[in-house]
Design a protein around this motif. Structure first.
Motif, mmCIF file in Angstrom:
data_model
loop_
_atom_site.group_PDB
_atom_site.id
_atom_site.type_symbol
_atom_site.label_atom_id
_atom_site.label_comp_id
_atom_site.label_asym_id
_atom_site.label_seq_id
_atom_site.Cartn_x
_atom_site.Cartn_y
_atom_site.Cartn_z
ATOM 1 N N GLN A 1 -15.693 -97.739 -25.405
ATOM 2 C CA GLN A 1 -14.395 -97.071 -25.357
ATOM 3 C C GLN A 1 -14.464 -95.708 -24.672
ATOM 4 O OE1 GLN A 1 -11.522 -98.623 -26.217
ATOM 5 N NE2 GLN A 1 -12.902 -100.367 -26.528
ATOM 6 N N THR A 2 -15.657 -95.082 -24.682
ATOM 7 C CA THR A 2 -15.782 -93.756 -24.060
ATOM 8 C C THR A 2 -15.714 -93.831 -22.538
ATOM 9 O OG1 THR A 2 -18.227 -93.770 -23.900
ATOM 10 C CG2 THR A 2 -17.252 -93.006 -25.984
ATOM 11 N N GLN A 3 -15.854 -95.040 -21.988
ATOM 12 C CA GLN A 3 -15.792 -95.193 -20.536
ATOM 13 C C GLN A 3 -14.381 -94.893 -20.002
ATOM 14 O OE1 GLN A 3 -16.955 -99.072 -19.065
ATOM 15 N NE2 GLN A 3 -17.807 -98.192 -17.202
ATOM 16 N N LYS A 4 -13.409 -94.867 -20.886
ATOM 17 C CA LYS A 4 -12.057 -94.492 -20.465
ATOM 18 C C LYS A 4 -12.024 -93.048 -19.942
ATOM 19 C CE LYS A 4 -9.854 -97.271 -24.111
ATOM 20 N NZ LYS A 4 -9.008 -97.180 -25.354
ATOM 21 N N TYR A 5 -12.986 -92.253 -20.414
ATOM 22 C CA TYR A 5 -12.971 -90.825 -20.118
ATOM 23 C C TYR A 5 -14.151 -90.365 -19.264
ATOM 24 C CZ TYR A 5 -9.991 -91.572 -24.146
ATOM 25 O OH TYR A 5 -9.032 -92.073 -25.002
#
Length: 215
Positions: A28-32
């Motif tokens: 989910q951190t790949q969104k940022y």
């Protein structure tokens, strides 16, 4: 065979499924922040939270695996990495050769030069220490600085909070992934449960085109 299948089922439900939850949180951190080595030094509170959770789980899982190989491990009071590291390195020596792939351009060896030894002190007591040709994993040292000295600065003036970065996130999660994957491969049976694979990592041994832990 039933005993081995039960052991595998317990490990999957108790540990591997939690690993997959941690992996999903990382995804989910790949969104940022893109999963790219150019972003290795990017740090955040989210990485701090995840690195602490991942490394805490490594400590838990490593102790469980050490206990599997030698029940005398339970006799050690307050075991740390030098204790479970000895049992892991001596029973899964191939772990030092594992390369973990986030993608073909992002490859890490989280357990490189990992090794510990037993020795007797002057009173004849068994002690544990890092082998002279080995070193403690950098991500583990950084985790401890994040845990105990987060606001301190190193000799370059860098605050330890900055160690909660993408590089340490990848290294620590890859360490947990490879440790569990190799162990699962060792206790896997044809009668075991279906094992959901990682959607983030692949791994192989050095100089090998064959993936490790094919499930």
């Amino acid at each position: 065979m039933e005993r081995e299948a039960s052991e595998l089922s317990n490990f999957i439900s108790s540990y591997w499924n939690y690993y997959l939850e941690l992996e999903e949180a990382f995804k989910q951190t790949q969104k940022y922040v893109a999963f790219d080595k150019h972003n290795d030094k990017t740090y955040s509170v989210e990485y701090l939270k995840l690195i602490q959770a991942v490394c805490s789980e490594i400590d838990v899982v490593a102790k469980e695996i050490a206990r599997h190989f030698d029940q005398s491990f339970d006799e050690i009071k307050k075991p740390t990495i030098i204790h479970w590291g000895y049992f892991i390195a001596n029973n899964i020596p191939q772990i030092t050769e594992v390369q973990v792939y986030l993608d073909r351009n992002y490859v890490v060896r989280p357990w490189e030069k990992f090794g510990y030894e037993q020795y007797s002190d002057k009173n004849g007591n068994i002690r544990y220490r890092l082998r002279s040709d080995c070193k403690s994993p950098s991500w583990w040292s950084d985790y401890n600085k994040l845990k105990h000295e987060r606001t301190s600065r190193n000799s370059d003036g860098q605050i330890n909070f900055e160690k909660a970065n993408l590089k340490n996130m990848v290294l620590s999660l890859a360490a947990l992934f490879s440790l569990e994957s190799i162990y699962i491969g060792m206790i896997h049976t044809d009668f075991g449960p279906r094992i959901e694979e990682s959607s983030v990592f692949d791994m192989q041994y050095d100089d090998s085109s064959e993936p490790v832990g094919d499930r």
